[in-house]
Structure formats: C-alpha cells, structure tokens
Design an enzyme around this catalytic site. Structure first.
Site, mmCIF file in Angstrom:
data_model
loop_
_atom_site.group_PDB
_atom_site.id
_atom_site.type_symbol
_atom_site.label_atom_id
_atom_site.label_comp_id
_atom_site.label_asym_id
_atom_site.label_seq_id
_atom_site.Cartn_x
_atom_site.Cartn_y
_atom_site.Cartn_z
ATOM 1 N N GLU A 92 0.819 -1.218 0.000
ATOM 2 C CA GLU A 92 0.000 0.000 0.000
ATOM 3 C C GLU A 92 0.851 1.265 0.000
ATOM 4 O OE1 GLU A 92 -2.242 -2.960 2.761
ATOM 5 O OE2 GLU A 92 -0.178 -2.575 2.138
ATOM 6 N N CYS A 120 -2.709 -3.104 7.382
ATOM 7 C CA CYS A 120 -2.227 -3.080 8.766
ATOM 8 C C CYS A 120 -2.450 -1.665 9.328
ATOM 9 C CB CYS A 120 -0.743 -3.438 8.784
ATOM 10 S SG CYS A 120 0.317 -2.135 8.091
#
Length: 198
Positions: A92, A120
């Site tokens: 990401e 996360c």
C-alpha cells in the site's frame, strides 16, 4: 504486456526477475482462459493480485495493491519488506508513493485503492492521511487488519477523513494465495528443523 520493469530498477537478482516474469506470464495465460472482460472491480483486483504474485516470486508475503484514478491505474505496489530490509516496504505504501508522484499531490482524492489483504495499522493510517475515499479489499486479516478485523482505523469517526470500505472482491483467490504461501513456508521450516535435528 506485463513486465517486471521494477525488478531491473531495484537491483533484483536475475533469478528473481525470471521468477517475476514467469509468474506474470502464468497470470496472463489464466486470464486469457477466463474469457470475456470482467467487471471493473474484478479487473483492478486482478491487477493487485498480479502485484502480489511478484512479491511471492521474491519469497515475500504475497500482498499486492493498485490505486485507480479515472479508470486508470496510477500506482502499483507489492510487499518487499524482506528484499528491501525495510518495514515501510508494504504494498500500500509503495502504491501510495507512486500515485502521489503521478498526481503531483499528497492528496489522492477521487482515487480507489484495491488491495489483496486488509491493511495493517501503518497502511490504514497512510490511506486516511492520503485522503483516499474508497478501498476494495480482497481478504480480511484477523490478526492485524485495521479495516474492521482488529480495529477500524479507516472509518474512525474521530478522524477528519473516513474511507468507504468494500470487502471480498475476489476474496477466495486472495485468501487462497496467502494460505498456500504460509503452508509452503511452514513446510520449509519443518523440513529445515528436521535437517538440523539429524
């Protein structure tokens, strides 16, 4: 045609580049067998899965991500923590960095992120900070996910930006890829332990 240009730029050994190209070739062949064009969401999640395959080819946890703006992919990333020896080398964050460069702004308003595994805490925070309005998640992460599994940082009312979340896009495919990777990893560890004992 999908190529692993990043492999050359980032000094990946020749063997890693070959694995990366072979993995991309296998996905293209599978897509050709699948026939007619798929829906936009599936198309972009397939692109994220292609990124995840690159990570797996390097021995990394297979997580991939793409960011789409006006029906064009403007950022791609895959997990490279072990290869780069950098905790920040998440799929990401790489995709966000590339998309920001392409947009010429730190705000990624009007973009949609497609990622194979629920982000996360670090990545969820970056998604909120980048003002990405929507995220599509392939499979959830019950141990560290922050889009609803453990926490929901993406829709925290106390923040000045919330993200619309949709889950389960090609979820079975994303989950299976991760399960196979960890099964293989456990098998290798078991075999390594057996060799050390004898």
């Amino acid at each position: 045609m999908l190529k692993c240009r990043a492999a050359f730029i980032l000094n990946i050994p020749a063997a890693g580049r070959r694995l990366c190209r072979a993995a991309a070739r296998n996905i293209r062949m599978q897509e050709d067998k699948e026939g007619p064009k798929m829906a936009g969401e599936e198309k972009y999640m397939k692109a994220a899965i292609r990124e995840a395959v690159k990570a797996r080819a390097l021995g990394e946890v297979p997580i991939g991500c793409v960011i789409v703006y006006e029906d064009k992919i403007i950022g791609r990333g895959y997990n490279r923590r072990m290869v780069d020896r950098n905790v920040l080398a998440h799929a990401e964050l790489t995709a966000i960095r590339k998309a920001c460069r392409k947009m010429g702004d730190w705000r990624l308003e009007g973009c949609t992120m497609y990622v194979t595994l629920e982000p996360c805490p670090m990545c969820a925070g970056a998604i909120v900070q980048a003002r990405i309005p929507e995220i599509r998640i392939g499979s959830m992460n019950p141990k560290a996910g922050c889009a609803g599994s453990v926490l929901n940082l993406l829709q925290e009312k106390g923040f000045n930006h919330q993200v619309r979340v949709e889950t389960g896009i090609l979820g079975e495919e994303c989950s299976q890829m991760l399960s196979e990777f960890f099964k293989e990893l456990r098998k290798k560890k078991k075999e390594g332990a057996a060799v050390q004992i004898s």
